[in-house]
Every structure is written in C-alpha cells, then in structure tokens.
Design an enzyme around this catalytic site. Structure first.
Site, PDB file in Angstrom:
ATOM      1  N   ASP A  46       0.872  -1.175   0.000  1.00 58.45           N
ATOM      2  CA  ASP A  46       0.000   0.000   0.000  1.00 58.45           C
ATOM      3  C   ASP A  46       0.908   1.223   0.000  1.00 58.45           C
ATOM      4  OD1 ASP A  46      -2.183   1.846   0.520  1.00 58.45           O
ATOM      5  OD2 ASP A  46      -3.268   0.152   1.388  1.00 58.45           O
ATOM      6  N   ASP A  68     -10.544  -1.473   2.445  1.00 62.42           N
ATOM      7  CA  ASP A  68      -9.372  -1.134   1.625  1.00 62.42           C
ATOM      8  C   ASP A  68      -8.219  -2.030   2.066  1.00 62.42           C
ATOM      9  OD1 ASP A  68      -7.615  -0.011  -0.107  1.00 62.42           O
ATOM     10  OD2 ASP A  68      -7.582   1.962   0.835  1.00 62.42           O
ATOM     11  N   ALA A  69      -8.101  -3.169   1.400  1.00 60.47           N
ATOM     12  CA  ALA A  69      -7.218  -4.237   1.862  1.00 60.47           C
ATOM     13  C   ALA A  69      -6.165  -4.595   0.818  1.00 60.47           C
ATOM     14  CB  ALA A  69      -8.049  -5.470   2.206  1.00 60.47           C
ATOM     15  N   LYS A  70      -6.396  -4.243  -0.428  1.00 61.42           N
ATOM     16  CA  LYS A  70      -5.465  -4.491  -1.537  1.00 61.42           C
ATOM     17  C   LYS A  70      -5.007  -5.950  -1.548  1.00 61.42           C
ATOM     18  CE  LYS A  70      -4.289   0.385  -1.856  1.00 61.42           C
ATOM     19  NZ  LYS A  70      -5.025   0.973  -0.720  1.00 61.42           N
ATOM     20  N   ARG A  71      -5.978  -6.858  -1.466  1.00 63.99           N
ATOM     21  CA  ARG A  71      -5.682  -8.279  -1.442  1.00 63.99           C
ATOM     22  C   ARG A  71      -5.543  -8.849  -2.852  1.00 63.99           C
ATOM     23  NH1 ARG A  71      -5.265  -6.885   3.434  1.00 63.99           N
ATOM     24  NH2 ARG A  71      -6.105  -8.142   5.125  1.00 63.99           N
TER      25      ARG A  71
END
Lengths: 272, 272
Positions: free
Chosen positions: A93, B88-91
């Site tokens: 991130d 909002d984890a951007k996995r």
C-alpha cells in the site's frame, strides 16, 4: 535471521523445505473437531526436524473469523525461533500504510518475513525493509494461471514485468532482507531468473498440488547458498484425512527432504 | 448495491464523498484515550449525511493488535446499510486463497467491496466477483510516488500497465461489481482513463493530504452516473486535534460536499 544463518540451517537439516500452514478446517481430520491450533501443533511437531521454514497464509486465518489472527499468532509462537517464518500476506500500500502492515507482521505476529505485492512500487515496498533481521519476499513470477495476464509482458520494449520487478526491487534492499516469490510450475524459467538475481533467496510455491517439479527447480534455481525455500502445503497437511494425519504429513515431508538432500549433494557437493 | 443505486444516493446527497477511516490512535484527540471505536462513531455521526461511502483501510486496524478486526467489524456495523462500505485491503492471491479473502471481507466483516491488487491476474481477481451485490475495486493507477515504477511502462509495445489492467479486468466483471482505483494526483490522466473505461465507477484517493485536485478530477473523470467516489481521510479525521474534532471533521467534509454539489450541477445539469 541472515542469509548465511538460513543457509547454515539448510545444511544442518539437509533440507530447504517450507511447510505451508494453509489450514482449512473442512479438510482437517474429523476427530480434531475443527481445532486449527491443535492441527497446526501436530503438523509442526511432525515436521520440525525436516523443514527450515513455515509459511502460514493469512487468508486462511482471516477465514477463521475475528479471532483468526490470534490463532495465527499462537501458531507462530509455537513454531519458535529455530525456523524461518513467513506471513504469506501479499501486502502492499502507500508508504504510510505499508508501515502498519509491516509492524503487524513483524511485531504483533512476530514473523521473520512477509510476502509483498509490487504493483504500487518503491514506497509500498520500502517500509518492509526497515526492520533489522526481517525480510520482504516480493512477488516476481507467481505459480498460478493468472501470472500470464500481466507478469510476462515486455516492459517498454525490454524485459518482462517479473524481471523488471526483480531488477528494481533488488536495488531497494540487500541479500539479507529481500527474497522473491518464483513459481515452480515453470522450472526452466529459473535459469533466466538467476541471470537477473543470482544471489537472492527465492520462495518457491507450486510444488505438489500445483504441479511443480522439484528436480527442475534445483537444477536451474540453486545458487551457492542454496537460494531456495521450496514450499509444500496441501501435499503435507492433507496427506491423510484420518487419525494418522501427522504421520502421513511427516512421511510426505520426509520424501521431499530426501529429494532435497540429494539435490544439495548434487549441486553443492563441497558447500552443503 | 448496484451502480444505479449508488448513483441515486449520490444524487440524493449531492455528494460522492468517501470518508477514509484510517485511524491512527496517536493522532486522535487526547481526551478519547485511544478509543478508536468511539472516534469512528463520532466521525461517522458527524459526516453521515455528507458522504455516500466509508473506506476503512485494514492496515490501520491490524495495527491495533489482534483485536483490530473486531473494531473494524464494529465500525462497519455502526455504519449500517445506507452507505457503500469499502474494505481497503489491496488483497490478491491464487484463486483458492483469494476466495478466503473475499469471504472475510464480504461475510465476516460485511463490507460491500474490497480493494484488489491485480499483479497475479485473472484467477486472483475472479473470486471477488462471485458475490451478489458485492464489488471488487481493482488497483489501476495509484496516487503514490511508487506508481511510477511499474504502472506506466508500455506493455508489449502498447498501452501502459494501468490501462492494460483496466482493459483486461473489465472483461471479468460487469459495471455493478467492478470499480478501479485511480489516483487523483494526476487529474489530467482521467481523460485517458475514461477512454478505456467510460462507464465504470472509479475510487479516487489522493485528495487533500496527498495533494489531489478535486475540480480537475471532476472535469476529466465524471461520467453520466457520476462514476466517481472521491476519498478523503486525514483531511477529515484530523481536521482538529481537540475536543471539537467531530465538528471540524464535519466542516471539512461539508467543504468537499459543497464542491461536489457544484460539480454535479456543472457536469450533470439534467441528470443529477
């Protein structure tokens, strides 16, 4: 843990096996009644002397519900300091935020390393490289079908994305804090990868259930510090669905360790 | 929530504001004694009528320790069903694993959507598109400095990576389940982005602390369903360090909502 210390352990155990603790309660033996920590402890006890690393994937612990991270922490505590531990989380991130992920993996969980997704670039990766003795393991060439979608395209007319990721990222950290994920389903690719990053350790998923070829990976991927942590998850965890699951897991790990010992003898006859 | 329902809410509130709940206890007013849930509730109460979405970043909740996900869940429960919620984890992981992340975000936490990193390709993204009424928000062009490292390079002599990600990904889901993250620090880029994905919603971070330009984003990025969720985190959460933090947060959100109402009137005079 430094690269040299990791290599010492590989030599001592004649193994570069990483056991993937991707535990799905639905696949665990029925008599454990869904007790993931008990399952993990049994698997760890059965494989401790045969492997140098454990890799729990955080997704499987999130799937256990809001207390999942507590089970993950208890698992990492149970493993202790004699193995290299990998929080397989594929985080990344903006810098301000990656710092929190790093802190959780390294301090709250106490893992030695975390896997990192490179899409957002340098400031998303660097916060994972600011902890003494801790490692970032950056996705380069993954073992899944979807790796074809973006990782192989030529970048600005030059190298494919997975090589560019290795080249750029290698400049942000040193050999004692940076590894790459390189999928084992394409063993012949390892010669190309070694041309870019000859000295780094690679974390190699895809052996076993995903069809990877251990002999090919060793042939093309081993360097003078071994340079490989080869992961197996399902092939060890679910080797038997019965009460003998731990013995079966040990037998499965033992088969891999035997192949690894032979590869070390073949490719590093004087060093390992 | 469908795209049309989201647009209805935008019209009703004359706002496409998303409030980023990226809470750092060290920055919270001292009188709250580190009570993140109390802080979140006060911020939500102060902004509820001015925004259509809330976006907690999971890293900030992991940073709260092993009970962090419980605080996140309680926050999402407090928000309720009238707002669009974004984990909002951007996995992103191999398909077998992404499925667990999706289940955690959509079922355990109850979020309407999750941000997804595209590096691992189709099978890493598709599991997030298998839930009725839920959304995947895929990273395309991010707002950080590191976006320069990989996202802008020409792919196989053609479009840059961020456009290729949009083109490919758009084929995997429909307009009611797929958005893209497009950073606001490069407002002029939005005209290019709209040439690739004219009808999708974009989640736009980078307004405020990161220096993004709301007017430029609206000029180049708005479509006939608005098509924008513009996020502000630090500019709202920490508008005041004192006991008046909630009033100050409201005033900050109100300023953005006023600009958004004007933009809707300017660019969608008959529709919004």
């Amino acid at each position: 843990m430094t690269r040299t210390e990791l290599f010492h352990r590989i030599k001592a155990k004649q193994s570069f096996l990483c056991v993937g603790l991707d535990v799905d309660p639905a696949k665990m033996p029925a008599h454990l009644n869904g007790d993931v920590l008990a399952f993990n402890k049994a698997i760890i006890d059965a494989t401790r002397d045969l492997c140098v690393a454990y890799k729990p994937n955080t997704a499987f612990y999130e799937a256990l519900g809001l207390d999942g991270m507590r089970i993950l922490k208890d698992t990492l505590d149970y493993i202790g300091d004699d193995h290299f531990t990998i929080a397989d989380a594929k985080r990344g991130d903006i810098g301000n935020t990656s710092r929190y992920y790093a802190n959780f993996a390294f301090h709250t969980l106490g893992a030695d390393s975390i896997t990192v997704a490179p899409y957002m670039g340098e400031d998303s990766v660097r916060p994972f490289l600011e902890y003494e003795g801790k490692w970032a393991i950056v996705l380069a060439l993954t073992s899944n079908q979807g790796s074809q979608d973006f990782q192989h395209a030529s970048q600005d007319g030059g190298e494919p994305l997975y090589k560019k990721v290795m080249q750029r990222t290698a400049a942000w950290g040193n050999l004692d804090q940076l590894m790459f994920v390189c999928g084992a389903t394409q063993a012949e690719k390892f010669a190309e990868l070694r041309a870019v990053t000859p000295d780094h350790f690679y974390l190699v998923p895809g052996i076993g259930a995903q069809g990877g070829d251990l002999a090919g990976v060793c042939k093309y991927g081993m360097n003078d510090h071994c340079g490989l942590l080869v992961n197996s998850s399902r092939g060890i965890l679910y080797a038997s669905p019965g009460e003998d699951f731990a013995e079966a897991a040990r037998a499965s790990a033992q088969r891999l360790q035997t192949q690894m010992a032979a590869a070390l003898k073949k490719y590093l006859p004087t060093k390992a």
